[in-house]
Design a protein around this motif. Structure first.
Motif, PDB file in Angstrom:
ATOM      1  N   GLN A 111       0.976  -1.142  -0.049  1.00  0.00           N
ATOM      2  CA  GLN A 111      -0.106   0.023  -0.081  1.00  0.00           C
ATOM      3  C   GLN A 111       0.923   1.145   0.201  1.00  0.00           C
ATOM      4  O   GLN A 111       1.658   1.176   0.869  1.00  0.00           O
ATOM      5  CB  GLN A 111      -0.909   0.025   1.513  1.00  0.00           C
ATOM      6  CG  GLN A 111      -1.869   1.047   1.121  1.00  0.00           C
ATOM      7  CD  GLN A 111      -2.709   0.844   2.584  1.00  0.00           C
ATOM      8  OE1 GLN A 111      -2.179   0.060   3.647  1.00  0.00           O
ATOM      9  NE2 GLN A 111      -3.957   1.406   2.521  1.00  0.00           N
ATOM     10  N   THR A 112       0.865   2.272  -0.864  1.00  0.00           N
ATOM     11  CA  THR A 112       1.512   3.450  -0.825  1.00  0.00           C
ATOM     12  C   THR A 112       0.697   4.400   0.017  1.00  0.00           C
ATOM     13  O   THR A 112      -0.603   4.211  -0.027  1.00  0.00           O
ATOM     14  CB  THR A 112       1.436   4.040  -2.300  1.00  0.00           C
ATOM     15  OG1 THR A 112       0.043   4.200  -2.809  1.00  0.00           O
ATOM     16  CG2 THR A 112       2.127   3.148  -3.486  1.00  0.00           C
ATOM     17  N   THR A 113       1.556   4.985   0.677  1.00  0.00           N
ATOM     18  CA  THR A 113       0.893   6.024   1.533  1.00  0.00           C
ATOM     19  C   THR A 113       0.573   7.315   0.883  1.00  0.00           C
ATOM     20  O   THR A 113       0.846   7.633  -0.370  1.00  0.00           O
ATOM     21  CB  THR A 113       1.844   6.364   2.842  1.00  0.00           C
ATOM     22  OG1 THR A 113       2.862   7.211   2.235  1.00  0.00           O
ATOM     23  CG2 THR A 113       2.349   5.163   3.327  1.00  0.00           C
ATOM     24  N   ASP A 114      -0.366   8.142   1.515  1.00  0.00           N
ATOM     25  CA  ASP A 114      -0.886   9.356   1.104  1.00  0.00           C
ATOM     26  C   ASP A 114       0.290  10.125   0.656  1.00  0.00           C
ATOM     27  O   ASP A 114       0.281  11.036  -0.283  1.00  0.00           O
ATOM     28  CB  ASP A 114      -1.738   9.886   2.045  1.00  0.00           C
ATOM     29  CG  ASP A 114      -3.344   9.516   1.864  1.00  0.00           C
ATOM     30  OD1 ASP A 114      -3.528   8.745   1.093  1.00  0.00           O
ATOM     31  OD2 ASP A 114      -3.913   9.592   2.811  1.00  0.00           O
ATOM     32  N   ILE A 115       1.352  10.105   1.707  1.00  0.00           N
ATOM     33  CA  ILE A 115       2.427  11.167   1.371  1.00  0.00           C
ATOM     34  C   ILE A 115       3.265  10.670   0.067  1.00  0.00           C
ATOM     35  O   ILE A 115       3.485  11.786  -0.582  1.00  0.00           O
ATOM     36  CB  ILE A 115       3.435  11.231   2.552  1.00  0.00           C
ATOM     37  CG1 ILE A 115       2.647  11.595   3.807  1.00  0.00           C
ATOM     38  CG2 ILE A 115       4.626  11.741   2.660  1.00  0.00           C
ATOM     39  CD1 ILE A 115       3.384  11.480   5.161  1.00  0.00           C
ATOM     40  N   ASP A 116       3.455   9.302  -0.184  1.00  0.00           N
ATOM     41  CA  ASP A 116       4.023   8.838  -1.100  1.00  0.00           C
ATOM     42  C   ASP A 116       3.297   9.329  -2.627  1.00  0.00           C
ATOM     43  O   ASP A 116       3.761   9.915  -3.463  1.00  0.00           O
ATOM     44  CB  ASP A 116       4.326   7.345  -1.390  1.00  0.00           C
ATOM     45  CG  ASP A 116       5.323   6.978  -0.403  1.00  0.00           C
ATOM     46  OD1 ASP A 116       6.276   7.875   0.156  1.00  0.00           O
ATOM     47  OD2 ASP A 116       5.531   5.792  -0.108  1.00  0.00           O
ATOM     48  N   GLU A 117       1.816   9.265  -2.458  1.00  0.00           N
ATOM     49  CA  GLU A 117       1.158   9.627  -3.640  1.00  0.00           C
ATOM     50  C   GLU A 117       1.228  11.029  -3.665  1.00  0.00           C
ATOM     51  O   GLU A 117       1.323  11.609  -4.863  1.00  0.00           O
ATOM     52  CB  GLU A 117      -0.488   9.137  -3.323  1.00  0.00           C
ATOM     53  CG  GLU A 117      -1.176   9.418  -4.525  1.00  0.00           C
ATOM     54  CD  GLU A 117      -0.903   8.487  -5.812  1.00  0.00           C
ATOM     55  OE1 GLU A 117      -1.248   9.098  -6.957  1.00  0.00           O
ATOM     56  OE2 GLU A 117      -0.320   7.698  -5.540  1.00  0.00           O
ATOM     57  N   GLU A 118       1.065  11.873  -2.874  1.00  0.00           N
ATOM     58  CA  GLU A 118       1.391  13.481  -2.773  1.00  0.00           C
ATOM     59  C   GLU A 118       2.664  13.748  -3.537  1.00  0.00           C
ATOM     60  O   GLU A 118       2.731  14.666  -4.215  1.00  0.00           O
ATOM     61  CB  GLU A 118       1.186  14.179  -1.529  1.00  0.00           C
ATOM     62  CG  GLU A 118      -0.082  13.921  -0.916  1.00  0.00           C
ATOM     63  CD  GLU A 118      -0.200  14.531   0.529  1.00  0.00           C
ATOM     64  OE1 GLU A 118       0.625  15.420   0.889  1.00  0.00           O
ATOM     65  OE2 GLU A 118      -1.276  14.349   1.063  1.00  0.00           O
ATOM     66  N   ARG A 119       3.695  13.108  -3.182  1.00  0.00           N
ATOM     67  CA  ARG A 119       5.147  13.457  -3.532  1.00  0.00           C
ATOM     68  C   ARG A 119       5.014  13.113  -5.114  1.00  0.00           C
ATOM     69  O   ARG A 119       5.700  13.719  -6.060  1.00  0.00           O
ATOM     70  CB  ARG A 119       6.164  12.665  -2.726  1.00  0.00           C
ATOM     71  CG  ARG A 119       6.321  13.020  -1.460  1.00  0.00           C
ATOM     72  CD  ARG A 119       7.495  12.317  -0.841  1.00  0.00           C
ATOM     73  NE  ARG A 119       7.782  12.863   0.567  1.00  0.00           N
ATOM     74  CZ  ARG A 119       8.086  12.128   1.436  1.00  0.00           C
ATOM     75  NH1 ARG A 119       8.524  10.947   1.443  1.00  0.00           N
ATOM     76  NH2 ARG A 119       8.252  12.631   2.607  1.00  0.00           N
ATOM     77  N   ARG A 120       4.497  11.805  -5.446  1.00  0.00           N
ATOM     78  CA  ARG A 120       4.639  11.364  -6.930  1.00  0.00           C
ATOM     79  C   ARG A 120       3.701  12.441  -7.680  1.00  0.00           C
ATOM     80  O   ARG A 120       4.250  12.818  -8.871  1.00  0.00           O
ATOM     81  CB  ARG A 120       3.842  10.139  -7.135  1.00  0.00           C
ATOM     82  CG  ARG A 120       3.890   9.458  -8.346  1.00  0.00           C
ATOM     83  CD  ARG A 120       3.516   8.217  -8.423  1.00  0.00           C
ATOM     84  NE  ARG A 120       3.487   7.452  -9.722  1.00  0.00           N
ATOM     85  CZ  ARG A 120       4.388   7.459 -10.523  1.00  0.00           C
ATOM     86  NH1 ARG A 120       5.570   7.407 -10.122  1.00  0.00           N
ATOM     87  NH2 ARG A 120       4.380   6.979 -11.793  1.00  0.00           N
ATOM     88  N   ASN A 121       2.661  12.811  -6.995  1.00  0.00           N
ATOM     89  CA  ASN A 121       1.759  13.928  -7.852  1.00  0.00           C
ATOM     90  C   ASN A 121       2.552  15.175  -7.934  1.00  0.00           C
ATOM     91  O   ASN A 121       2.549  15.644  -9.238  1.00  0.00           O
ATOM     92  CB  ASN A 121       0.268  14.033  -7.069  1.00  0.00           C
ATOM     93  CG  ASN A 121      -0.670  13.020  -7.331  1.00  0.00           C
ATOM     94  OD1 ASN A 121      -0.497  12.056  -8.223  1.00  0.00           O
ATOM     95  ND2 ASN A 121      -1.421  12.866  -6.651  1.00  0.00           N
ATOM     96  N   GLY A 122       3.350  15.681  -7.047  1.00  0.00           N
ATOM     97  CA  GLY A 122       3.899  16.718  -6.741  1.00  0.00           C
ATOM     98  C   GLY A 122       5.171  16.726  -8.143  1.00  0.00           C
ATOM     99  O   GLY A 122       5.321  17.574  -9.040  1.00  0.00           O
ATOM    100  N   CYS A 123       5.686  15.543  -8.048  1.00  0.00           N
ATOM    101  CA  CYS A 123       6.822  15.481  -9.124  1.00  0.00           C
ATOM    102  C   CYS A 123       6.131  15.558 -10.553  1.00  0.00           C
ATOM    103  O   CYS A 123       6.782  15.909 -11.322  1.00  0.00           O
ATOM    104  CB  CYS A 123       7.722  13.992  -8.882  1.00  0.00           C
ATOM    105  SG  CYS A 123       8.757  14.256  -7.389  1.00  0.00           S
ATOM    106  N   LEU A 124       5.166  14.538 -10.511  1.00  0.00           N
ATOM    107  CA  LEU A 124       4.404  14.640 -11.869  1.00  0.00           C
ATOM    108  C   LEU A 124       3.953  16.045 -12.512  1.00  0.00           C
ATOM    109  O   LEU A 124       4.391  16.482 -13.528  1.00  0.00           O
ATOM    110  CB  LEU A 124       3.113  13.670 -11.833  1.00  0.00           C
ATOM    111  CG  LEU A 124       2.310  13.693 -13.063  1.00  0.00           C
ATOM    112  CD1 LEU A 124       3.466  12.957 -14.415  1.00  0.00           C
ATOM    113  CD2 LEU A 124       1.138  12.938 -12.910  1.00  0.00           C
TER     114      LEU A 124
END
Length: 195
Positions: A111-124
């Motif tokens: 499970q990816t955490t919300d923080i990882d998802e936020e970072r990925r979205n930020g990077c994208l």
């Protein structure tokens, strides 16, 4: 004598200030605004937002409400700031949706955490903003919606016709943009310690 409601003028003034911030040339500024708005709509659609146009407008409204301060304090490409604000809107939407989600008895093993998802979205968002406007629009257009294989093929053929290039040349062009985007995304994720 006609009285003018100053509140009605405020959105117009904010919009004019936003255009001036995007580019001193009014025509180029309007073109940039339309391009940013279309990119936001495609990004939100791509990310599964139901009413992508309204959310794109909300994002632009937030930026417009702060544009006078931004013109004085923000240095750099205004579109990058707008895409950053879009990221914040997406995070807020996810959190709001999270309150409506029912919990299940089983937990996924990976499970990816919300923080990882936020970072990925930020990077994208950062990597998309680093692309040229034409490349950004093309890659978002190319992958914007889920379609059947036939619909996807005919849409991409139409896209190639609009760009006045062969379908194979379009695929090569998109492949190169995607590779650059993936390289940027990977570097950004490593830099943020999430890869």
């Amino acid at each position: 004598m006609r009285f003018v409601n100053t509140q009605d003028q405020q959105p117009v003034e904010h919009f004019n200030s936003l255009l001036e911030w995007l580019d001193p040339n009014r025509e180029r500024a309007a073109e940039k605004y339309r391009g940013i708005r279309q990119s936001l709509i495609k990004i939100f659609t791509w990310r599964g937002v139901a009413d992508a146009e309204s959310v794109a407008d909300e994002t632009l409204d937030r930026v417009m409400s702060r544009v006078d301060e931004l013109r004085r304090t923000y240095k750099g490409d205004p579109s990058i700031y707008v895409y950053g604000e879009a990221k914040n809107v997406l995070i807020e939407q996810r959190r709001a949706r999270g309150h409506d989600v029912e919990l299940t008895d089983s937990v996924p093993s990976k499970q990816t955490t919300d923080i990882d998802e936020e970072r990925r979205n930020g990077c994208l968002q950062r990597c998309l903003a680093e692309l040229s406007p034409s490349s950004r629009t093309l890659i978002v257009d190319y992958y914007s919606r889920e379609r059947t294989r036939t619909d996807r093929q005919s849409y991409r053929e139409e896209l190639a016709r609009r760009l006045q290039i062969a379908p194979d040349a379009l695929r090569v062009k998109v492949f190169r943009i995607r590779k650059n985007l993936e390289t940027c995304l990977e570097a950004c994720m490593k830099q943020n310690g999430t890869h």
